[in-house]
Design a protein around this motif. Structure first.
Motif, PDB file in Angstrom:
ATOM      1  N   THR A 168      -7.369  16.144  -2.614  1.00 61.74           N
ATOM      2  CA  THR A 168      -7.068  15.308  -1.444  1.00 61.74           C
ATOM      3  C   THR A 168      -8.224  14.398  -1.042  1.00 61.74           C
ATOM      4  OG1 THR A 168      -7.813  17.001   0.143  1.00 61.74           O
ATOM      5  CG2 THR A 168      -5.509  17.092  -0.587  1.00 61.74           C
ATOM      6  N   GLU A 170     -11.085  11.082  -1.665  1.00 58.19           N
ATOM      7  CA  GLU A 170     -10.985   9.657  -1.956  1.00 58.19           C
ATOM      8  C   GLU A 170     -11.072   9.417  -3.468  1.00 58.19           C
ATOM      9  OE1 GLU A 170     -13.230   6.905   0.506  1.00 58.19           O
ATOM     10  OE2 GLU A 170     -13.644   8.535   1.906  1.00 58.19           O
ATOM     11  N   LEU A 185      -4.381  12.864  -4.462  1.00 58.60           N
ATOM     12  CA  LEU A 185      -3.604  12.437  -3.308  1.00 58.60           C
ATOM     13  C   LEU A 185      -4.555  12.390  -2.114  1.00 58.60           C
ATOM     14  CD1 LEU A 185      -0.734  11.809  -2.077  1.00 58.60           C
ATOM     15  CD2 LEU A 185      -0.703  14.233  -1.401  1.00 58.60           C
ATOM     16  N   ASP A 186      -5.199  11.247  -1.935  1.00 56.92           N
ATOM     17  CA  ASP A 186      -6.104  11.072  -0.800  1.00 56.92           C
ATOM     18  C   ASP A 186      -5.330  11.354   0.485  1.00 56.92           C
ATOM     19  OD1 ASP A 186      -7.756  10.131   1.244  1.00 56.92           O
ATOM     20  OD2 ASP A 186      -8.383   8.350   0.142  1.00 56.92           O
ATOM     21  N   GLN A 188      -5.646  10.380   3.327  1.00 57.04           N
ATOM     22  CA  GLN A 188      -5.447   9.195   4.154  1.00 57.04           C
ATOM     23  C   GLN A 188      -4.219   8.387   3.721  1.00 57.04           C
ATOM     24  OE1 GLN A 188      -9.625   7.476   5.347  1.00 57.04           O
ATOM     25  NE2 GLN A 188      -9.782   8.375   3.313  1.00 57.04           N
ATOM     26  N   GLU A 189      -3.738   8.622   2.502  1.00 55.31           N
ATOM     27  CA  GLU A 189      -2.526   7.949   2.047  1.00 55.31           C
ATOM     28  C   GLU A 189      -1.287   8.406   2.825  1.00 55.31           C
ATOM     29  OE1 GLU A 189      -2.266   7.095  -2.394  1.00 55.31           O
ATOM     30  OE2 GLU A 189      -3.619   8.831  -2.369  1.00 55.31           O
ATOM     31  N   ASP A 192      -0.259   6.517   8.676  1.00 53.20           N
ATOM     32  CA  ASP A 192       0.170   5.169   9.036  1.00 53.20           C
ATOM     33  C   ASP A 192      -0.937   4.511   9.855  1.00 53.20           C
ATOM     34  OD1 ASP A 192       1.334   3.060  10.798  1.00 53.20           O
ATOM     35  OD2 ASP A 192       3.220   3.648   9.849  1.00 53.20           O
ATOM     36  N   ARG A 199       2.963   8.741   8.084  1.00 53.28           N
ATOM     37  CA  ARG A 199       3.872   7.690   7.637  1.00 53.28           C
ATOM     38  C   ARG A 199       5.311   8.190   7.713  1.00 53.28           C
ATOM     39  NH1 ARG A 199       1.591   5.966   1.860  1.00 53.28           N
ATOM     40  NH2 ARG A 199       3.603   4.879   1.809  1.00 53.28           N
ATOM     41  N   GLU A 203       8.840   7.350   3.062  1.00 53.10           N
ATOM     42  CA  GLU A 203       7.675   6.843   2.329  1.00 53.10           C
ATOM     43  C   GLU A 203       6.849   7.993   1.759  1.00 53.10           C
ATOM     44  OE1 GLU A 203       5.349   4.164   4.637  1.00 53.10           O
ATOM     45  OE2 GLU A 203       7.035   2.873   5.172  1.00 53.10           O
ATOM     46  N   LEU A 207       6.044   8.761  -2.215  1.00 57.18           N
ATOM     47  CA  LEU A 207       4.666   8.889  -2.686  1.00 57.18           C
ATOM     48  C   LEU A 207       4.451  10.202  -3.413  1.00 57.18           C
ATOM     49  CD1 LEU A 207       1.648   8.057  -2.749  1.00 57.18           C
ATOM     50  CD2 LEU A 207       1.434   9.083  -0.458  1.00 57.18           C
ATOM     51  N   ARG A 211       3.593  11.032  -7.478  1.00 60.72           N
ATOM     52  CA  ARG A 211       2.437  11.809  -7.950  1.00 60.72           C
ATOM     53  C   ARG A 211       2.848  13.113  -8.628  1.00 60.72           C
ATOM     54  NH1 ARG A 211      -1.891   9.506  -4.888  1.00 60.72           N
ATOM     55  NH2 ARG A 211      -1.253   7.321  -4.776  1.00 60.72           N
ATOM     56  N   THR A 232      -3.367  17.611   4.818  1.00 63.96           N
ATOM     57  CA  THR A 232      -2.319  17.562   3.803  1.00 63.96           C
ATOM     58  C   THR A 232      -1.456  18.816   3.869  1.00 63.96           C
ATOM     59  OG1 THR A 232      -3.814  16.276   2.403  1.00 63.96           O
ATOM     60  CG2 THR A 232      -1.861  17.205   1.353  1.00 63.96           C
TER      61      THR A 232
END
Length: 268
Positions: A168, A170, A185-186, A188-189, A192, A199, A203, A207, A211, A232
């Motif tokens: 998780t 960067e 899977l960062d 921060q992805e 929102d 988010r 979405e 995502l 992955r 996460t």
């Protein structure tokens, strides 16, 4: 354990303990949710108490005795409902909730504000009055059968076709070194940028599917020191992922034990 909308939190009033995990200068100087107590992030992390000679059960956990003191001083018992927040999209607050679960708090009573303090102030009242709660008894007992797993379990998951190990951190951190076969899977992805919360569900599902993170499979999460995986972890719980494993030792422990790593070559 889930993400709680601000309007729901507001409607609950004093039915929920509101817990602000920012530093005390932010809590006092910037303001906080009305009736929120301050439980700074460092107060429930093992490294903040190294001088005490105490050690937690794994990784950065503070130990059951220390955690019971922190939560009891905040006026919270293990049967209470609580919502935690910070001003960093919930990543520090999520760590508090996961720690609560690992020490036996019912996950159904644990909520993460969907958004953070900066999103709350757009529509809801704040306060600068320090809350001095009545002490409570928090019976913290580490659950060895909970979601926390050890390095050997993680290593086995790397070779399990029905499991996925998720990094998780960067992108640049992942490129430098990651567990062999881990999916990036960062955390921060999942956020929102406008709402500062999660988010939209559609979405997120797209995502995660992209992955290869299957809601029907086993998911093992790690980062560096188990802070970022907390966010996460709560997000995947929200989405109905049932078989979630939390590697508390994360990359820090993995490297210390000399276990294998791989890296990605960068184009010049």
């Amino acid at each position: 354990m889930d993400f709680a909308a601000a309007d729901w939190v507001e409607s609950k009033g004093d039915e929920l303990h509101r817990v602000d995990v920012r530093e005390d200068w932010e809590y006092d100087g910037i303001g906080h949710l009305p009736e929120a107590v301050n439980v700074p992030f460092d107060s429930y992390r093992a490294d903040a108490h190294a001088a005490d000679g105490g050690e937690g059960e794994a990784g950065m956990l503070p130990g059951a005795e220390r955690f019971a003191e922190v939560m009891g001083a905040a006026g919270i018992s293990r049967d209470d409902g609580l919502v935690a927040y910070d001003d960093t999209h919930g990543v520090f607050a999520a760590r508090l909730l996961v720690t609560c679960e690992l020490y036996g708090h019912d996950p159904d009573h644990l909520h993460l504000l969907d958004g953070d303090y900066s999103s709350w102030v757009r529509d809801y009242p704040t306060s600068q009055e320090t809350v001095d709660p009545d002490p409570a008894t928090y019976e913290a007992r580490f659950d060895p059968d909970g979601p926390l797993v050890q390095a050997d379990v993680v290593e086995a998951a790397l070779d399990d076709p029905d499991a996925v190990v998720v990094d998780t951190r960067e992108g640049w951190e992942y490129d430098e070194a990651h567990l062999p076969g881990a999916v990036r899977l960062d955390w921060q992805e999942l956020v929102d940028g406008d709402t500062r919360g999660l988010r939209p569900t559609s979405e997120l599902r797209d995502l995660l599917e992209e992955r290869g993170i299957d809601p029907e499979g086993r998911v093992v999460l790690y980062c560096n020191t188990a802070r970022r995986i907390s966010h996460t972890y709560v997000a995947l719980r929200q989405l109905g992922y049932a078989d979630l494993a939390f590697y508390e030792g994360s990359l820090t422990e993995w490297e210390e034990e000399g276990r294998p790593l791989e890296s990605n070559e960068r184009a010049e």
